[in-house]
Design an enzyme around this catalytic site. Structure first.
Site, PDB file in Angstrom:
ATOM      1  N   SER A 150       0.842  -1.198   0.000  1.00  0.00           N
ATOM      2  CA  SER A 150       0.000   0.000   0.000  1.00  0.00           C
ATOM      3  C   SER A 150       0.885   1.258   0.000  1.00  0.00           C
ATOM      4  O   SER A 150       1.779   1.377  -0.831  1.00  0.00           O
ATOM      5  CB  SER A 150      -0.936  -0.062   1.219  1.00  0.00           C
ATOM      6  OG  SER A 150      -1.913   0.931   1.139  1.00  0.00           O
ATOM      7  N   ARG A 189     -11.774   5.846  10.442  1.00  0.00           N
ATOM      8  CA  ARG A 189     -11.330   4.462  10.396  1.00  0.00           C
ATOM      9  C   ARG A 189     -12.412   3.541   9.846  1.00  0.00           C
ATOM     10  O   ARG A 189     -12.130   2.604   9.092  1.00  0.00           O
ATOM     11  CB  ARG A 189     -10.918   4.011  11.794  1.00  0.00           C
ATOM     12  CG  ARG A 189     -10.350   2.612  11.858  1.00  0.00           C
ATOM     13  CD  ARG A 189      -9.130   2.471  10.972  1.00  0.00           C
ATOM     14  NE  ARG A 189      -8.419   1.222  11.220  1.00  0.00           N
ATOM     15  CZ  ARG A 189      -7.325   0.866  10.585  1.00  0.00           C
ATOM     16  NH1 ARG A 189      -6.811   1.641   9.652  1.00  0.00           N
ATOM     17  NH2 ARG A 189      -6.712  -0.272  10.871  1.00  0.00           N
ATOM     18  N   ASP A 202      -8.967  -6.327  -4.461  1.00  0.00           N
ATOM     19  CA  ASP A 202      -8.554  -5.034  -3.907  1.00  0.00           C
ATOM     20  C   ASP A 202      -9.118  -3.938  -4.807  1.00  0.00           C
ATOM     21  O   ASP A 202      -8.793  -3.866  -5.987  1.00  0.00           O
ATOM     22  CB  ASP A 202      -7.020  -4.978  -3.882  1.00  0.00           C
ATOM     23  CG  ASP A 202      -6.475  -3.693  -3.253  1.00  0.00           C
ATOM     24  OD1 ASP A 202      -7.261  -2.772  -2.998  1.00  0.00           O
ATOM     25  OD2 ASP A 202      -5.250  -3.641  -3.033  1.00  0.00           O
ATOM     26  N   HIS A 259      -8.144  -5.065  -0.104  1.00  0.00           N
ATOM     27  CA  HIS A 259      -6.844  -4.436   0.084  1.00  0.00           C
ATOM     28  C   HIS A 259      -6.099  -5.055   1.275  1.00  0.00           C
ATOM     29  O   HIS A 259      -4.872  -5.179   1.258  1.00  0.00           O
ATOM     30  CB  HIS A 259      -7.054  -2.936   0.324  1.00  0.00           C
ATOM     31  CG  HIS A 259      -5.798  -2.134   0.360  1.00  0.00           C
ATOM     32  ND1 HIS A 259      -4.904  -2.112  -0.690  1.00  0.00           N
ATOM     33  CD2 HIS A 259      -5.273  -1.320   1.316  1.00  0.00           C
ATOM     34  CE1 HIS A 259      -3.886  -1.306  -0.368  1.00  0.00           C
ATOM     35  NE2 HIS A 259      -4.091  -0.817   0.833  1.00  0.00           N
ATOM     36  N   ASP A 260      -6.852  -5.461   2.296  1.00  0.00           N
ATOM     37  CA  ASP A 260      -6.265  -6.067   3.491  1.00  0.00           C
ATOM     38  C   ASP A 260      -5.448  -7.319   3.198  1.00  0.00           C
ATOM     39  O   ASP A 260      -4.628  -7.731   4.021  1.00  0.00           O
ATOM     40  CB  ASP A 260      -7.376  -6.447   4.483  1.00  0.00           C
ATOM     41  CG  ASP A 260      -7.556  -5.391   5.564  1.00  0.00           C
ATOM     42  OD1 ASP A 260      -6.770  -4.427   5.573  1.00  0.00           O
ATOM     43  OD2 ASP A 260      -8.480  -5.543   6.385  1.00  0.00           O
TER      44      ASP A 260
END
Lengths: 196, 389
Positions: free
Chosen positions: B157, B227, B322, B355-356
């Protein structure tokens, strides 16, 4: 080194930029890197093959060739190679056009469906040929567009593709002098060097 | 706590803080006269300092990359899955360096640290950092550690963006660059998400224009919302469906605004936890660094031209679901590297985790990672493959 790969090696200029489309485990590119100091990339979709290439230190880019090579600019490579994959493409004619767009010249190999054994299989048994070299049956084969040498050369004529060199080997990738007497009948694997 | 520290863990680790007093000029025009970086290292640096790996962190990461700070720690460092003895980044072979970037909130100079000029926390006065600024500070860190050339610079990232910047700005100082789940610059959509997060923070009444330290308050709600929003973009639609579906906590709807769906309570929990562990000014600064990232800009906006500076080898990895930094973005990087005639491999890993995924030890991902690290090891100059100085 397989004989067909040995022939391909002789058609590649030292230090040139090479793209191997469907590069498998990267054996050819590794050989070309070591012997010819080429700057090469492979395109591959099979996960295990990709890992093999990375292990070998061969540049490999995960890509579905059928989804297009449009991200690659014209004449990006000196030589574009496609071994034993043309017959598995949905539109081999379009792929050949693409290979010639991104490369100054191309080396293409494919199994010759005009080989006497294939002809005999179909003529005598009336079934699609199955052999050790092409072990698939018609419904599960990845090879969906078989052609013969004659078919391929006709395509080249229609599309104004110039055949620089060509040769044939048997299915063990060996040269046999007698193959050259009647290539379309006796040759099992065709190797063409083409350009525009 | 981990019952027993696993064998493939780097074990109990200790951070260290390094002071720098050579002024650092920043892209914004300001200068940091003195600053400190908090770092952790794992493994042994070899005799000629040729086996060092730099790990660059993402938006909310820090220097605690692997191992545990104490036997009571519930969780190891943020990339423990990839780093340790026998893991892809094998600490029996490599000397691994993790740091908290400038502007961070885990111990390096940043908004929540004391400004030596005023004796008060920097707060919003801490200069905005860019990825090239971070890379410059990391190069100073390398100097301090006696590392002339990294065996590899690796990041996911925003961390991948730093790795890529390294290859452009310090081509002779790294042999390999691993860019995971990154992008060559943010899209308008990416920036839009960041702006919503920033607005949530700065409109929180407890934000006090960033001077909340003096007020002894924290813009908790703003950080929590930021968040929660971020978390949605880190997961995929499929992944969320798989993980939460429309499951109800109590089994039935209650006709009020309390969290009833599992996904609601998950997001609230994540947001809540983050709002007490992270600093709001740092969050603003990190998202700006992301927005500003554009390594091609100084090279006529031609990424291939920017990357033609590089002399290292590259491994680029993306994940199919992602959508924050989609595979398409990694392909842009790869295509530019091919155009620039650089050595590059690219893999697109199937995963439902969005994305994680870059933090998750997906078998194929770890296989590719390990295979590439073997090449990194092979490129360590001969005779120095042993650890220990």
């Amino acid at each position: 080194m397989r004989a067909d790969l040995e022939i391909i090696k002789n058609w590649v200029e030292p230090g040139s930029r090479v793209l191997d489309v469907g590069c498998g485990d990267g054996a050819l590119l590794q050989h070309l890197q070591q012997q010819k100091k080429v700057r090469g990339y492979g395109l591959e979709i099979d996960h295990d093959n990709i890992t093999c290439c990375i292990e070998k230190g061969v540049n490999v880019i995960e890509k579905d060739i059928e989804a297009g090579l449009t991200s690659i600019k014209n004449d990006s490579f000196d030589t574009v190679i496609m071994t034993q994959a043309l017959q598995a493409m949905h539109r081999p004619d379009q792929i050949v056009e693409e290979l010639l767009r991104i490369g100054k010249e191309c080396i293409v190999t494919f199994p010759n469906f005009g080989h006497w054994r294939a002809r005999g299989y179909l003529a005598i048994r009336g079934k699609m040929p199955v052999s050790k070299f092409l072990p698939y049956t018609w419904y599960n084969t990845p090879n969906i567009h078989f052609c013969t040498f004659k078919d391929f050369e006709q395509l080249c004529v229609e599309r104004n593709i110039y055949i620089m060199e060509r040769t044939v080997v048997d299915n063990e990738h060996r040269h046999r002098w007698w193959i050259h007497l009647w290539p379309n009948m006796l040759g099992e694997i065709a190797i063409y060097r083409i350009t525009r | 706590m981990p019952e027993i520290i696993p064998e493939d863990s780097v074990g109990i680790v200790q951070p260290q803080t390094i002071e720098f007093d050579t002024p650092l000029e920043l892209a914004c025009g300001r200068v940091l006269n003195q600053y400190h970086l908090i770092i952790e290292t794992y493994g042994e640096l070899n005799a000629d300092a040729s086996n060092a790996i730099l790990i660059c962190h993402a938006l909310s990461g820090n220097h605690h990359v692997a191992g545990y700070h104490s036997a009571e720690d519930k969780k190891p460092g943020w990339w423990d899955s990839a780093i340790g003895p026998g893991k892809p980044i094998d600490t029996d072979k490599f000397f691994v360096v993790g740091l908290n970037n400038l502007g961070g909130c885990h111990g390096s100079s940043g908004p929540n640290q004391i400004n030596p000029d005023t004796g008060k926390p920097y707060g919003p006065d801490f200069p905005l950092m860019t990825v090239p600024d971070w890379v410059n500070s990391q190069a100073r860190l390398a100097d301090h550690l006696g590392i002339q050339q990294w065996a590899a610079v690796i990041g996911g990232s925003l961390g991948g963006m730093q790795a890529l910047q390294w290859s452009i700005d310090y081509p002779e100082r790294l042999r390999h660059c691993m860019v995971i789940a990154a992008a060559p610059k943010l899209s308008a959509q990416n920036i839009a998400f960041n702006e919503v997060a920033r607005q949530a923070i700065s409109k929180d009444p407890q934000f006090h224009d960033g001077h909340y330290y003096e007020e002894d308050q924290v813009p908790k709600v703003g950080l929590m919302l930021a968040r929660m929003l971020g978390h949605i973009t880190y997961l995929s639609d499929d992944g969320m469906r798989e993980k939460f579906g429309r499951e109800l906590r109590e089994g039935k709807i209650s006709f009020d605004f309390n969290p009833q769906f599992e996904v609601e309570s998950y997001l609230r929990y994540q947001g809540e936890r983050f709002s007490t562990a992270f600093d709001a000014n740092t969050y603003l600064l990190m998202t700006k660094a992301l927005d500003y990232y554009d390594p091609a800009a100084p090279y006529e906006h031609d990424l291939a031209k920017a990357l033609s500076q590089a002399s290292c080898k590259f491994m680029v990895i993306s994940f199919t679901t992602d959508w924050r930094f989609s595979p398409e973005r990694s392909r842009e990087i790869t295509d530019a590297l091919v155009e620039a005639e650089k050595q590059v491999s690219y893999a697109e890993v199937d995963s439902p985790q969005g994305h994680d995924a870059f933090l998750i030890p997906i078998p194929r991902y770890m296989e590719i990672f390990a295979a590439y690290m073997n090449r990194v090891e092979a490129d360590i100059p001969a005779g120095n493959n042993e650890g220990g100085a």
